[in-house]
Design an enzyme around this catalytic site. Structure first.
Site, PDB file in Angstrom:
ATOM      1  N   GLY A  53      -3.323  -9.137 -10.418  1.00  0.00           N
ATOM      2  CA  GLY A  53      -3.934  -9.092 -11.745  1.00  0.00           C
ATOM      3  C   GLY A  53      -3.288 -10.001 -12.760  1.00  0.00           C
ATOM      4  O   GLY A  53      -3.543  -9.888 -13.962  1.00  0.00           O
TER       5      GLY A  53
ATOM      6  N   GLU B 170       0.174  -9.232  -5.013  1.00  0.00           N
ATOM      7  CA  GLU B 170      -1.114  -9.696  -4.511  1.00  0.00           C
ATOM      8  C   GLU B 170      -1.800 -10.667  -5.478  1.00  0.00           C
ATOM      9  O   GLU B 170      -2.852 -10.354  -6.040  1.00  0.00           O
ATOM     10  CB  GLU B 170      -2.032  -8.504  -4.266  1.00  0.00           C
ATOM     11  CG  GLU B 170      -1.492  -7.469  -3.306  1.00  0.00           C
ATOM     12  CD  GLU B 170      -2.305  -6.188  -3.304  1.00  0.00           C
ATOM     13  OE1 GLU B 170      -3.190  -6.033  -4.178  1.00  0.00           O
ATOM     14  OE2 GLU B 170      -2.062  -5.327  -2.443  1.00  0.00           O
ATOM     15  N   PRO B 171      -1.258 -11.859  -5.692  1.00  0.00           N
ATOM     16  CA  PRO B 171      -1.969 -12.829  -6.539  1.00  0.00           C
ATOM     17  C   PRO B 171      -3.168 -13.414  -5.804  1.00  0.00           C
ATOM     18  O   PRO B 171      -3.090 -13.729  -4.616  1.00  0.00           O
ATOM     19  CB  PRO B 171      -0.898 -13.896  -6.796  1.00  0.00           C
ATOM     20  CG  PRO B 171      -0.036 -13.843  -5.570  1.00  0.00           C
ATOM     21  CD  PRO B 171       0.005 -12.399  -5.159  1.00  0.00           C
ATOM     22  N   GLY B 172      -4.256 -13.537  -6.499  1.00  0.00           N
ATOM     23  CA  GLY B 172      -5.434 -14.199  -5.940  1.00  0.00           C
ATOM     24  C   GLY B 172      -5.949 -15.210  -6.934  1.00  0.00           C
ATOM     25  O   GLY B 172      -5.830 -16.422  -6.754  1.00  0.00           O
ATOM     26  N   ARG B 173      -6.494 -14.694  -8.039  1.00  0.00           N
ATOM     27  CA  ARG B 173      -6.987 -15.541  -9.126  1.00  0.00           C
ATOM     28  C   ARG B 173      -5.925 -16.530  -9.588  1.00  0.00           C
ATOM     29  O   ARG B 173      -6.212 -17.712  -9.819  1.00  0.00           O
ATOM     30  CB  ARG B 173      -7.396 -14.648 -10.303  1.00  0.00           C
ATOM     31  CG  ARG B 173      -7.810 -15.388 -11.553  1.00  0.00           C
ATOM     32  CD  ARG B 173      -7.657 -14.515 -12.801  1.00  0.00           C
ATOM     33  NE  ARG B 173      -8.121 -13.159 -12.589  1.00  0.00           N
ATOM     34  CZ  ARG B 173      -9.346 -12.724 -12.862  1.00  0.00           C
ATOM     35  NH1 ARG B 173     -10.236 -13.564 -13.361  1.00  0.00           N
ATOM     36  NH2 ARG B 173      -9.680 -11.465 -12.641  1.00  0.00           N
TER      37      ARG B 173
ATOM     38  N   ARG C 275     -19.571 -14.474 -13.915  1.00  0.00           N
ATOM     39  CA  ARG C 275     -18.500 -13.770 -14.609  1.00  0.00           C
ATOM     40  C   ARG C 275     -18.745 -13.641 -16.109  1.00  0.00           C
ATOM     41  O   ARG C 275     -18.397 -12.627 -16.711  1.00  0.00           O
ATOM     42  CB  ARG C 275     -17.157 -14.456 -14.365  1.00  0.00           C
ATOM     43  CG  ARG C 275     -16.690 -14.406 -12.913  1.00  0.00           C
ATOM     44  CD  ARG C 275     -15.275 -14.961 -12.754  1.00  0.00           C
ATOM     45  NE  ARG C 275     -14.290 -14.126 -13.423  1.00  0.00           N
ATOM     46  CZ  ARG C 275     -13.681 -14.421 -14.544  1.00  0.00           C
ATOM     47  NH1 ARG C 275     -13.945 -15.569 -15.181  1.00  0.00           N
ATOM     48  NH2 ARG C 275     -12.804 -13.610 -15.090  1.00  0.00           N
TER      49      ARG C 275
ATOM     50  N   CYS D  66     -33.669 -17.167 -15.214  1.00  0.00           N
ATOM     51  CA  CYS D  66     -34.558 -16.478 -16.149  1.00  0.00           C
ATOM     52  C   CYS D  66     -33.861 -15.249 -16.722  1.00  0.00           C
ATOM     53  O   CYS D  66     -34.277 -14.108 -16.524  1.00  0.00           O
ATOM     54  CB  CYS D  66     -35.851 -16.091 -15.428  1.00  0.00           C
ATOM     55  SG  CYS D  66     -37.161 -15.575 -16.546  1.00  0.00           S
ATOM     56  N   GLU D  67     -32.759 -15.484 -17.437  1.00  0.00           N
ATOM     57  CA  GLU D  67     -31.986 -14.439 -18.102  1.00  0.00           C
ATOM     58  C   GLU D  67     -31.362 -15.023 -19.360  1.00  0.00           C
ATOM     59  O   GLU D  67     -30.759 -16.096 -19.310  1.00  0.00           O
ATOM     60  CB  GLU D  67     -30.854 -13.924 -17.204  1.00  0.00           C
ATOM     61  CG  GLU D  67     -31.293 -13.161 -15.979  1.00  0.00           C
ATOM     62  CD  GLU D  67     -31.774 -11.758 -16.290  1.00  0.00           C
ATOM     63  OE1 GLU D  67     -31.456 -11.246 -17.389  1.00  0.00           O
ATOM     64  OE2 GLU D  67     -32.472 -11.177 -15.434  1.00  0.00           O
TER      65      GLU D  67
ATOM     66  N   TYR E 103     -13.644 -15.789  -7.897  1.00  0.00           N
ATOM     67  CA  TYR E 103     -14.792 -14.915  -8.114  1.00  0.00           C
ATOM     68  C   TYR E 103     -16.091 -15.639  -8.446  1.00  0.00           C
ATOM     69  O   TYR E 103     -17.102 -14.988  -8.681  1.00  0.00           O
ATOM     70  CB  TYR E 103     -14.492 -13.853  -9.180  1.00  0.00           C
ATOM     71  CG  TYR E 103     -13.282 -13.034  -8.833  1.00  0.00           C
ATOM     72  CD1 TYR E 103     -13.347 -12.091  -7.824  1.00  0.00           C
ATOM     73  CD2 TYR E 103     -12.068 -13.237  -9.466  1.00  0.00           C
ATOM     74  CE1 TYR E 103     -12.232 -11.366  -7.462  1.00  0.00           C
ATOM     75  CE2 TYR E 103     -10.939 -12.515  -9.110  1.00  0.00           C
ATOM     76  CZ  TYR E 103     -11.031 -11.571  -8.106  1.00  0.00           C
ATOM     77  OH  TYR E 103      -9.925 -10.864  -7.743  1.00  0.00           O
TER      78      TYR E 103
END
Length: 478
Positions: A283, A325-328, A368, A399-400, A429
């Site tokens: 995180g 646990e680094p990911g990002r 995101r 179309c949003e 992500y």
């Protein structure tokens, strides 16, 4: 009308944190990977490759990875934490696991393994990727709040080193599967320690009212610890805590670590077991825009090491081996997304004119912003602009109304159809959450080094996307 350095007639609906640029063509280095620069003509380059050439050869939208930057970030986590938790400092060492949910393919799994990291997975598919990449089972962990029997069976057959149990029901299921195979399943309990991370509610994971973990305060963690301790088929290896994502406040990690270590001491005393491992999760926040202030890796490592040492001394327990646990934090800064502009329109607002720049991707390759109000930056990537900076909103083609990629950023007012726009820090992500909304194919991921450009995830084409529709197989051919 908001204030503006050039006078009120130039005012635009800029957020207060976004500074007016001295040079709208310049890059803010901390938002980009190490090998990204701009030429004198304003063309973005990565490891010496011009994005104009990449766009012509490979198309857009495309995610582009700086491979050397990715490997350097992975190795930096291993070296910084190994130094902070070294045995000569009275600690028991550390393991760094790459959080594969951020972005995973066989190339990435292979690179992180070669860099000394393990791989955390959350599904059968992610385990299959790690296995195909040659990652040994003992260097793989399996997360998830609702693991299927098939996932647990695969994990035991693969020989994964850690299964993060998330519920009492899972204990029963895993025990029966392990008993049928005649093996000991390696278990770590994911516990909820009640730390409120200062982040978006959808990515805060240690407060009580959410789906993850075994509550310490409600006594569920204690029940789980008793069940695992008394099992003949489960090996109780330790505890896991993850308080959320994109966190900049170090105190949350410190409090969580102290609470997990206190729980560990209670469990060891009550059940006469030794819990050799504690996983403090990930995180760690990164810089998406100029307003973000991430904690330096070495500083975070040192702070956590000091907390672990201090708390274990106070509790009178041995020191566990620590995992993170680094990911990002590894993959996101190593990648940007390259788009081509389709249309540009100016829209009057109560605070001035906002320029909408529509590109050829959107929430199908980066959901995101729509999902939890993420912020991004961007730059004109194919040339210099000689025009005054204006606030733009980079939007997609879906179309949003919420199909927004970059909510607010300055670009030259001459941005126009056919230009290229690059958005930094999209490694985490974005491809993992990619979707086929409005029947758009998912983009590929290009891996770039000084001497090589190759797909590590090939772009989806229409025939692949439509293959699951039986009517398309019999009818329209693409």
């Amino acid at each position: 009308m908001p204030a503006h350095i050039a006078g009120t007639m130039h005012a635009t609906p800029a957020p207060v944190w976004l500074p007016y640029p001295d040079d709208v063509n310049a890059l803010l280095p901390s938002l980009w990977s190490d090998n990204v620069t701009k030429s004198d003509a304003g063309v973005l380059t990565i490891a010496g490759h011009a994005v104009t050439d990449l766009a012509e050869r490979y198309g857009t939208p495309t995610l582009v990875m700086d491979v050397a930057d990715f490997k350097a970030r992975a190795e930096n986590y291993v070296s910084a934490y190994s130094a902070a938790f070294s045995e000569d400092k009275g600690l028991a060492g550390v393991d760094v696991f790459y959080a594969g949910k951020a972005f995973l393919c066989t190339a990435v799994a292979r690179w992180v393994h070669e860099s000394g990291l393990g791989v955390d997975t959350c599904s059968l598919g992610e385990m299959m990727v790690a296995r195909a990449a040659g990652v040994p089972g003992e260097r793989v962990g399996l997360h998830g709040n609702n693991k299927s029997a098939a996932e647990l069976e695969y994990a035991l057959d693969y020989g994964v080193g850690r299964i993060f149990v998330d519920s009492l029901d899972e204990i029963s299921l895993l025990e029966s599967i392990a008993a049928a195979r005649g093996v000991l399943a390696p278990v770590m309990l994911r516990v909820t320690v009640g730390v409120e991370a200062h982040t978006h509610d959808f990515i805060a994971t240690a407060h009580e009212d959410q789906k993850f973990g075994l509550s310490v305060s409600a006594g569920t963690a204690a029940k789980a610890a008793e069940a695992v301790s008394n099992s003949a088929h489960l090996r109780f290896d330790g505890l896991h805590s993850h308080i959320g994502s994109q966190i900049f406040d170090i105190s949350g990690f410190q409090v969580a670590a102290a609470r997990v270590l206190a729980l560990r001491a209670e469990i060891m005393a009550e059940h006469g077991v030794d819990l050799p491992d504690i996983d403090l999760g990930g995180g760690f926040g990164i810089r998406y825009t100029s307003q973000d202030t991430p904690i330096p890796v070495a500083e975070m490592a040192q702070e956590l090491a000091e907390v672990v040492a201090k708390e274990c001394r106070g509790l009178g327990t041995n020191v566990p081996r620590i995992s993170i646990e680094p990911g990002r934090a590894i993959v996101s800064p190593s990648m940007f997304t390259l788009y081509q502009v389709g249309t540009v329109k100016e829209v009057d607002t109560d605070n001035g004119v906002r320029t909408y720049v529509a590109v050829d991707g959107g929430m199908s390759d980066n959901i995101r912003t729509a999902l939890y109000d993420a912020d991004y930056s961007c730059t004109l990537a194919n040339r210099n602009s000689g025009s005054e900076p204006v606030i733009v909103r980079v939007v997609g083609k879906h179309c949003e109304s919420g199909d927004i990629i970059v909510r607010d950023e300055y670009m030259g007012s001459d941005v126009s159809s056919g230009d290229l726009v690059a958005v930094p820090s999209t490694g985490a992500y974005c491809r993992s959450l990619a979707n086929n909304y409005n029947h758009l194919p998912k983009p590929g991921v290009l891996a770039v080094t000084t001497d090589k450009v190759e797909w590590i995830v090939t772009p989806e084409d229409y025939s692949q996307m439509l293959r699951s529709d039986p009517g398309m197989n019999a009818g329209e051919r693409v």
